[in-house]
Design an enzyme around this catalytic site. Structure first.
Site, PDB file in Angstrom:
ATOM      1  N   CYS A 180     -31.041  39.422  23.192  1.00 27.07           N
ATOM      2  CA  CYS A 180     -30.607  39.603  21.807  1.00 27.07           C
ATOM      3  C   CYS A 180     -30.759  38.258  21.116  1.00 27.07           C
ATOM      4  O   CYS A 180     -29.972  37.341  21.347  1.00 27.07           O
ATOM      5  CB  CYS A 180     -29.165  40.092  21.757  1.00 27.07           C
ATOM      6  N   GLU A 191     -35.256  43.250  17.927  1.00 26.69           N
ATOM      7  CA  GLU A 191     -36.011  42.963  19.138  1.00 26.69           C
ATOM      8  C   GLU A 191     -37.491  43.124  18.831  1.00 26.69           C
ATOM      9  O   GLU A 191     -37.870  43.899  17.948  1.00 26.69           O
ATOM     10  CB  GLU A 191     -35.583  43.887  20.278  1.00 26.69           C
TER      11      GLU A 191
END
Length: 377
Positions: A2, A132
């Site tokens: 993340c 992402e």
């Protein structure tokens, strides 16, 4: 992993969206507590490590500041993204390795995370969602990942609701069992007079007056539960904050300056849904029960709390513009979905389209006598 998030709500909106069932009964909103040292949280559609973002912690954590005293069980405390170990020597800005993410497989082995976890420093990181990047040959396509809309979640919870009427010797007890993101709600109303217990029929025409009254009371109970659940999700009926498991630590300077509170997002191997984009994802806490167990380090041992650290399929995602690649871009366009089937515009193509449209406009404004005519062959 993340590496970028979005968190766009104001402090009061965040507190409303994070209401919970308190031990004393009823709903309670966590109290907002500004970070020490004058640091601030700024809502943003593109949050990079190093920024201060809101996390939830248990109110029993104290940091020796004036704002420590709170009247709620939970606190929303903005912290710096990127954990600074309490034993770090030197400037807190010069940690020699990245601590934005903490791999669940090794978090109980590496001192950076093992020490604060053993001290009960568990937190829940809040965000609208996270970004992402999916590698597609030579390029990377960014995606925005978030929890399903509240409407979809509520419909699923309504379908899974279970309503039963249980008969007892000294009367009738109405038992409500409701599976939801808040856990199981159980309420009993004793001594309601009725001849027998059974499943509540949808049609009230075959019920006697006592049965009709009983059904109305059951409906009232369920409506109250729905309102509490909506309060848990916040004022926005479709927005649901993402709750990620995290670990935090407190770094203190030797010169007596305010402590630095910082955190790391715990990551796990991706679920099949997330694996299409990346092989790692944050450990997401789906229910209020999971959130409570992760926060309550005084009553829930770490060995039990880590059972909630796992991948989940309960996510949605869409591709977004590559403007999010630059963390200085904070506009709402960072999280807006894009159509990958449409050709991507470039500065040169935009200039060409502008020139062509200008030429067409000038030609349409010419008088008919000056327009070039072609003779038929």
């Amino acid at each position: 992993m993340c590496g970028r998030t979005a968190c766009t709500l104001a402090p009061d909106e965040i507190c409303r969206s994070c209401s919970y069932s308190s031990h004393s009964g009823g709903r309670q909103e966590p109290q907002w507590r500004d970070p020490p040292g004058g640091q601030k949280y700024y809502p943003s559609h593109n949050v990079a490590p190093g920024a201060h973002t809101p996390v939830i912690i248990s109110s029993h954590h104290r940091f020796g500041t004036e704002d420590d005293a709170v009247s709620t069980e939970r606190v929303v405390q903005p912290m710096q993204w990127g954990l600074i170990p309490s034993w770090h020597k030197g400037s807190p800005k010069k940690v020699s390795y990245e601590t934005n993410n903490c791999r669940s497989e090794s978090m109980l082995e590496k001192p950076t995370y093992k020490v604060p976890l053993q001290r009960g420093r568990r937190c829940v990181v809040l965000a609208d969602g996270f970004f992402e990047w999916k590698r597609d040959q030579a390029k990377k396509q960014p995606y925005f990942i978030y929890f399903p809309d509240k409407k979809d979640t509520d419909e699923r919870e309504t379908n899974s609701s279970c309503l039963k009427v249980k008969k007892e010797e000294n009367g009738v007890s109405v038992k409500l069992e409701r599976d939801s993101n808040l856990g199981i709600v159980k309420e009993e109303k004793e001594n309601l007079e009725q001849e027998g217990g059974s499943e509540c029929p949808a049609d009230t025409s075959s019920l006697n007056p006592a049965d009709v009254l009983l059904k109305k009371e059951i409906k009232t109970e369920l409506n109250g539960t729905d309102k509490d659940h909506q309060a848990h999700k916040g004022g926005d009926k479709t927005k649901r904050l993402m709750t990620m498991a995290g670990v935090f630590d407190v770094w203190k300077s030797s010169d007596g300056s305010p402590p630095v509170l910082s955190y790391s997002v715990i990551t796990v191997e991706s679920s099949p849904a997330m694996m299409k984009v990346h092989h790692r994802m944050p450990a997401l806490l789906l229910t209020d029960k999971e959130v409570q167990e992760w926060l309550d380090s005084e009553n829930v041992p770490l060995e039990k709390a880590v059972n909630n650290i796992r991948a989940t399929e309960e996510i949605q995602m869409h591709p977004v513009s590559d403007i999010v690649n630059n963390s200085r871009n904070k506009s709402p366009d960072c999280t807006k979905p894009i159509d990958l089937t449409k050709p991507k515009s470039t500065p040169s193509s935009n200039l060409m389209m502008k020139w062509l449209s200008k030429g067409k406009k000038e030609q349409s404004n010419e008088p008919p006598s000056k327009r070039i005519k072609t003779e038929p062959q």
